[in-house]
Scaffold this active site. Structure first.
Site, PDB file in Angstrom:
ATOM      1  N   LYS A 146      43.555  37.181  55.506  1.00 22.31           N
ATOM      2  CA  LYS A 146      42.692  37.803  56.491  1.00 22.31           C
ATOM      3  C   LYS A 146      41.751  36.812  57.182  1.00 22.31           C
ATOM      4  CE  LYS A 146      39.928  40.462  54.489  1.00 22.31           C
ATOM      5  NZ  LYS A 146      38.635  39.859  54.858  1.00 22.31           N
ATOM      6  N   ARG A 186      33.872  47.625  52.583  1.00 24.93           N
ATOM      7  CA  ARG A 186      34.823  47.617  51.472  1.00 24.93           C
ATOM      8  C   ARG A 186      34.838  48.951  50.748  1.00 24.93           C
ATOM      9  NH1 ARG A 186      35.781  41.915  48.722  1.00 24.93           N
ATOM     10  NH2 ARG A 186      36.877  43.212  47.248  1.00 24.93           N
ATOM     11  N   ARG A 230      40.360  27.294  38.872  1.00 18.63           N
ATOM     12  CA  ARG A 230      39.095  28.017  38.733  1.00 18.63           C
ATOM     13  C   ARG A 230      39.348  29.308  37.976  1.00 18.63           C
ATOM     14  NH1 ARG A 230      36.193  29.470  43.990  1.00 18.63           N
ATOM     15  NH2 ARG A 230      38.055  30.755  44.009  1.00 18.63           N
ATOM     16  N   ARG A 267      46.591  28.857  42.679  1.00 21.49           N
ATOM     17  CA  ARG A 267      45.764  27.829  43.316  1.00 21.49           C
ATOM     18  C   ARG A 267      45.180  26.837  42.312  1.00 21.49           C
ATOM     19  NH1 ARG A 267      42.200  30.829  47.855  1.00 21.49           N
ATOM     20  NH2 ARG A 267      41.153  31.615  45.995  1.00 21.49           N
ATOM     21  N   ARG A 280      40.856  41.616  40.492  1.00 27.48           N
ATOM     22  CA  ARG A 280      40.137  41.572  41.773  1.00 27.48           C
ATOM     23  C   ARG A 280      40.896  42.355  42.847  1.00 27.48           C
ATOM     24  NH1 ARG A 280      39.856  35.777  43.185  1.00 27.48           N
ATOM     25  NH2 ARG A 280      39.749  35.987  45.434  1.00 27.48           N
TER      26      ARG A 280
END
Ligand SMILES: [Zn+2]
Length: 227
Positions: free
Chosen positions: A20, A95, A167, A134, A178
Protein backbone atom coordinates in the site's frame (compact mmCIF):
# COMPACT_ATOMS: atom_id res chain seq x y z
CA UNK A 1 -11.92 13.00 -11.90
CA UNK A 2 -10.14 14.81 -9.21
CA UNK A 3 -10.96 16.02 -5.87
CA UNK A 4 -12.49 19.45 -5.99
CA UNK A 5 -11.75 20.93 -2.63
CA UNK A 6 -10.29 20.69 0.85
CA UNK A 7 -11.93 17.96 2.87
CA UNK A 8 -12.63 15.57 0.03
CA UNK A 9 -10.51 12.53 0.64
CA UNK A 10 -9.70 9.24 -1.02
CA UNK A 11 -8.92 6.40 1.36
CA UNK A 12 -6.41 3.70 0.58
CA UNK A 13 -7.01 0.58 2.66
CA UNK A 14 -4.93 -2.56 2.71
CA UNK A 15 -3.34 -4.97 5.17
CA UNK A 16 0.34 -4.82 6.14
CA UNK A 17 2.26 -6.37 3.24
CA UNK A 18 -0.32 -5.37 0.60
CA UNK A 19 2.18 -2.94 -0.93
CA UNK A 20 0.00 0.00 0.00
CA UNK A 21 2.77 2.48 0.84
CA UNK A 22 4.31 2.38 -2.63
CA UNK A 23 0.93 2.53 -4.31
CA UNK A 24 -0.20 5.41 -2.07
CA UNK A 25 2.68 7.68 -3.09
CA UNK A 26 2.07 6.85 -6.73
CA UNK A 27 -1.69 7.50 -6.53
CA UNK A 28 -1.30 10.77 -4.65
CA UNK A 29 1.07 11.92 -7.37
CA UNK A 30 -1.34 10.94 -10.14
CA UNK A 31 -4.21 12.71 -8.36
CA UNK A 32 -2.09 15.77 -7.61
CA UNK A 33 -2.93 15.68 -3.90
CA UNK A 34 -0.74 15.06 -0.84
CA UNK A 35 -0.19 11.56 0.49
CA UNK A 36 -1.22 11.71 4.14
CA UNK A 37 -0.16 8.72 6.24
CA UNK A 38 -1.52 8.77 9.78
CA UNK A 39 1.67 7.24 11.21
CA UNK A 40 3.82 9.96 9.62
CA UNK A 41 1.48 12.70 10.85
CA UNK A 42 1.70 11.45 14.40
CA UNK A 43 5.49 11.26 14.23
CA UNK A 44 5.82 14.74 12.70
CA UNK A 45 3.51 16.34 15.27
CA UNK A 46 5.46 14.76 18.12
CA UNK A 47 8.82 15.77 16.65
CA UNK A 48 7.72 19.36 16.04
CA UNK A 49 6.20 19.51 19.51
CA UNK A 50 2.86 20.86 18.29
CA UNK A 51 -0.03 21.08 20.71
CA UNK A 52 -1.57 17.95 19.19
CA UNK A 53 1.80 16.21 19.20
CA UNK A 54 2.31 16.95 22.89
CA UNK A 55 -1.18 15.72 23.70
CA UNK A 56 -0.47 12.48 21.82
CA UNK A 57 2.87 12.11 23.58
CA UNK A 58 1.19 12.32 26.98
CA UNK A 59 -1.01 9.32 26.12
CA UNK A 60 1.96 7.39 24.78
CA UNK A 61 4.05 8.14 27.86
CA UNK A 62 1.33 6.56 29.97
CA UNK A 63 1.35 3.54 27.66
CA UNK A 64 -2.12 4.38 26.33
CA UNK A 65 -3.29 4.43 22.73
CA UNK A 66 -3.62 7.83 21.12
CA UNK A 67 -7.39 8.49 20.94
CA UNK A 68 -9.00 8.41 17.50
CA UNK A 69 -10.26 11.98 17.87
CA UNK A 70 -6.74 13.26 18.37
CA UNK A 71 -5.50 11.53 15.20
CA UNK A 72 -8.50 12.91 13.32
CA UNK A 73 -7.59 16.41 14.58
CA UNK A 74 -4.13 15.97 13.06
CA UNK A 75 -5.63 14.83 9.77
CA UNK A 76 -8.05 17.76 9.66
CA UNK A 77 -5.23 20.18 10.41
CA UNK A 78 -3.22 18.65 7.58
CA UNK A 79 -6.19 19.17 5.25
CA UNK A 80 -5.99 22.91 5.97
CA UNK A 81 -2.52 23.11 4.40
CA UNK A 82 -2.31 24.87 1.01
CA UNK A 83 -1.17 21.73 -0.84
CA UNK A 84 -4.39 19.96 0.21
CA UNK A 85 -6.57 22.50 -1.57
CA UNK A 86 -7.91 19.68 -3.75
CA UNK A 87 -8.12 17.15 -0.97
CA UNK A 88 -5.80 14.36 0.07
CA UNK A 89 -5.10 10.68 -0.16
CA UNK A 90 -5.35 9.10 3.29
CA UNK A 91 -3.16 6.09 3.91
CA UNK A 92 -3.46 3.84 6.96
CA UNK A 93 -6.55 5.46 8.42
CA UNK A 94 -9.26 4.49 9.30
CA UNK A 95 -8.42 1.02 10.56
CA UNK A 96 -11.56 0.54 12.65
CA UNK A 97 -15.24 1.44 12.41
CA UNK A 98 -14.73 3.82 15.35
CA UNK A 99 -11.97 5.70 13.49
CA UNK A 100 -14.09 5.78 10.37
CA UNK A 101 -16.98 7.38 12.28
CA UNK A 102 -14.65 9.91 13.95
CA UNK A 103 -13.13 10.91 10.62
CA UNK A 104 -16.41 11.24 8.77
CA UNK A 105 -18.02 13.20 11.58
CA UNK A 106 -15.32 15.86 11.31
CA UNK A 107 -15.29 15.91 7.52
CA UNK A 108 -19.06 16.36 7.34
CA UNK A 109 -18.90 19.23 9.85
CA UNK A 110 -16.60 20.98 7.41
CA UNK A 111 -18.66 20.17 4.33
CA UNK A 112 -16.30 17.41 3.24
CA UNK A 113 -16.63 13.71 2.65
CA UNK A 114 -14.91 10.47 1.81
CA UNK A 115 -15.12 10.52 -1.94
CA UNK A 116 -13.73 7.06 -2.70
CA UNK A 117 -12.18 4.18 -0.85
CA UNK A 118 -9.87 1.64 -2.41
CA UNK A 119 -9.09 -1.70 -0.83
CA UNK A 120 -5.94 -3.41 -2.05
CA UNK A 121 -6.74 -7.05 -1.57
CA UNK A 122 -4.04 -9.72 -1.17
CA UNK A 123 -4.63 -13.28 0.10
CA UNK A 124 -3.60 -13.68 3.77
CA UNK A 125 -1.12 -16.42 2.93
CA UNK A 126 0.66 -14.14 0.46
CA UNK A 127 0.73 -11.24 2.94
CA UNK A 128 2.43 -13.43 5.52
CA UNK A 129 4.95 -14.73 2.95
CA UNK A 130 5.81 -11.19 1.87
CA UNK A 131 6.28 -9.89 5.39
CA UNK A 132 7.84 -12.87 7.08
CA UNK A 133 10.89 -13.24 4.88
CA UNK A 134 12.43 -9.84 5.57
CA UNK A 135 16.00 -9.57 6.85
CA UNK A 136 17.83 -6.40 7.78
CA UNK A 137 21.51 -5.45 8.02
CA UNK A 138 22.71 -4.59 11.53
CA UNK A 139 25.26 -2.14 10.13
CA UNK A 140 23.58 -0.22 7.31
CA UNK A 141 19.88 -1.19 7.72
CA UNK A 142 19.66 -2.46 4.13
CA UNK A 143 16.70 -4.84 3.75
CA UNK A 144 16.50 -8.16 1.96
CA UNK A 145 13.85 -10.78 1.41
CA UNK A 146 14.71 -14.46 1.53
CA UNK A 147 12.56 -15.21 -1.51
CA UNK A 148 12.09 -11.98 -3.47
CA UNK A 149 15.39 -10.19 -2.85
CA UNK A 150 17.92 -12.53 -1.27
CA UNK A 151 21.49 -11.45 -0.43
CA UNK A 152 24.12 -13.22 -2.56
CA UNK A 153 25.55 -14.87 0.53
CA UNK A 154 23.16 -16.08 3.25
CA UNK A 155 23.20 -13.96 6.40
CA UNK A 156 25.58 -11.29 5.01
CA UNK A 157 24.81 -7.83 3.65
CA UNK A 158 25.74 -7.30 -0.02
CA UNK A 159 26.53 -3.62 0.44
CA UNK A 160 28.62 -3.60 3.62
CA UNK A 161 29.27 -7.20 4.65
CA UNK A 162 27.32 -6.67 7.89
CA UNK A 163 25.34 -9.37 9.67
CA UNK A 164 21.69 -9.80 8.65
CA UNK A 165 19.02 -10.35 11.29
CA UNK A 166 15.27 -10.71 11.42
CA UNK A 167 13.31 -8.14 13.44
CA UNK A 168 10.87 -9.59 15.95
CA UNK A 169 8.09 -7.89 13.98
CA UNK A 170 9.06 -9.85 10.88
CA UNK A 171 8.89 -13.30 12.46
CA UNK A 172 6.21 -15.52 11.00
CA UNK A 173 3.90 -15.90 14.04
CA UNK A 174 4.06 -12.19 14.81
CA UNK A 175 3.38 -11.29 11.19
CA UNK A 176 0.42 -13.67 10.92
CA UNK A 177 -1.08 -12.15 14.05
CA UNK A 178 -0.59 -8.61 12.77
CA UNK A 179 -2.35 -9.47 9.51
CA UNK A 180 -5.22 -11.17 11.32
CA UNK A 181 -5.76 -8.24 13.66
CA UNK A 182 -5.84 -5.90 10.68
CA UNK A 183 -8.41 -8.00 8.83
CA UNK A 184 -10.57 -8.42 11.94
CA UNK A 185 -10.67 -4.66 12.59
CA UNK A 186 -10.65 -3.30 9.06
CA UNK A 187 -12.83 -5.64 7.00
CA UNK A 188 -15.95 -4.15 8.67
CA UNK A 189 -14.75 -0.73 7.44
CA UNK A 190 -14.26 -2.12 3.93
CA UNK A 191 -17.75 -3.65 3.96
CA UNK A 192 -19.28 -0.43 5.21
CA UNK A 193 -17.85 1.65 2.33
CA UNK A 194 -18.75 -1.10 -0.10
CA UNK A 195 -22.39 -0.99 0.98
CA UNK A 196 -22.37 2.75 0.37
CA UNK A 197 -21.15 2.10 -3.16
CA UNK A 198 -17.92 4.12 -2.89
CA UNK A 199 -15.42 1.30 -2.47
CA UNK A 200 -13.43 -0.43 -5.17
CA UNK A 201 -11.55 -3.66 -4.53
CA UNK A 202 -8.22 -4.00 -6.32
CA UNK A 203 -6.43 -7.33 -6.63
CA UNK A 204 -3.02 -6.51 -5.19
CA UNK A 205 -1.53 -9.92 -5.90
CA UNK A 206 -0.29 -8.92 -9.35
CA UNK A 207 2.78 -7.11 -10.73
CA UNK A 208 3.08 -3.47 -9.58
CA UNK A 209 2.40 -2.03 -13.05
CA UNK A 210 -0.84 -4.00 -13.35
CA UNK A 211 -1.98 -2.90 -9.89
CA UNK A 212 -1.19 0.71 -10.79
CA UNK A 213 -3.26 0.51 -13.96
CA UNK A 214 -6.17 -0.91 -11.96
CA UNK A 215 -5.86 1.88 -9.38
CA UNK A 216 -5.91 4.56 -12.08
CA UNK A 217 -8.94 2.96 -13.65
CA UNK A 218 -10.72 2.74 -10.29
CA UNK A 219 -10.26 6.47 -9.78
CA UNK A 220 -10.93 7.41 -13.39
CA UNK A 221 -7.53 8.96 -14.09
CA UNK A 222 -5.46 8.40 -17.21
CA UNK A 223 -1.71 8.07 -17.18
CA UNK A 224 0.21 11.26 -17.67
CA UNK A 225 -2.81 13.46 -17.07
CA UNK A 226 -2.56 15.33 -13.84
CA UNK A 227 -5.93 15.54 -12.16
ZN1 LIG B 1 24.81 -3.60 5.36
Amino acid sequence: MALQRHDEVVLLLGAPGAGKGTQARYLADVLGVPHVASGDLLRENRQRGTQLGRAAQAYMDRGDLVPDDLVVDMIVQRLNAPDAVRGALLDGFPRTLGQSAALEGRLVERGGRVRNAIYVEVPTKVLVERLAGRWMCRECQATYHEEFYPPSSHGTCDSCGGELYQRLDDKREVVANRVNVYLRDTLPVVNCYEQRGILRRIDGNRPIAVVRAALRQALGVTEGVRA
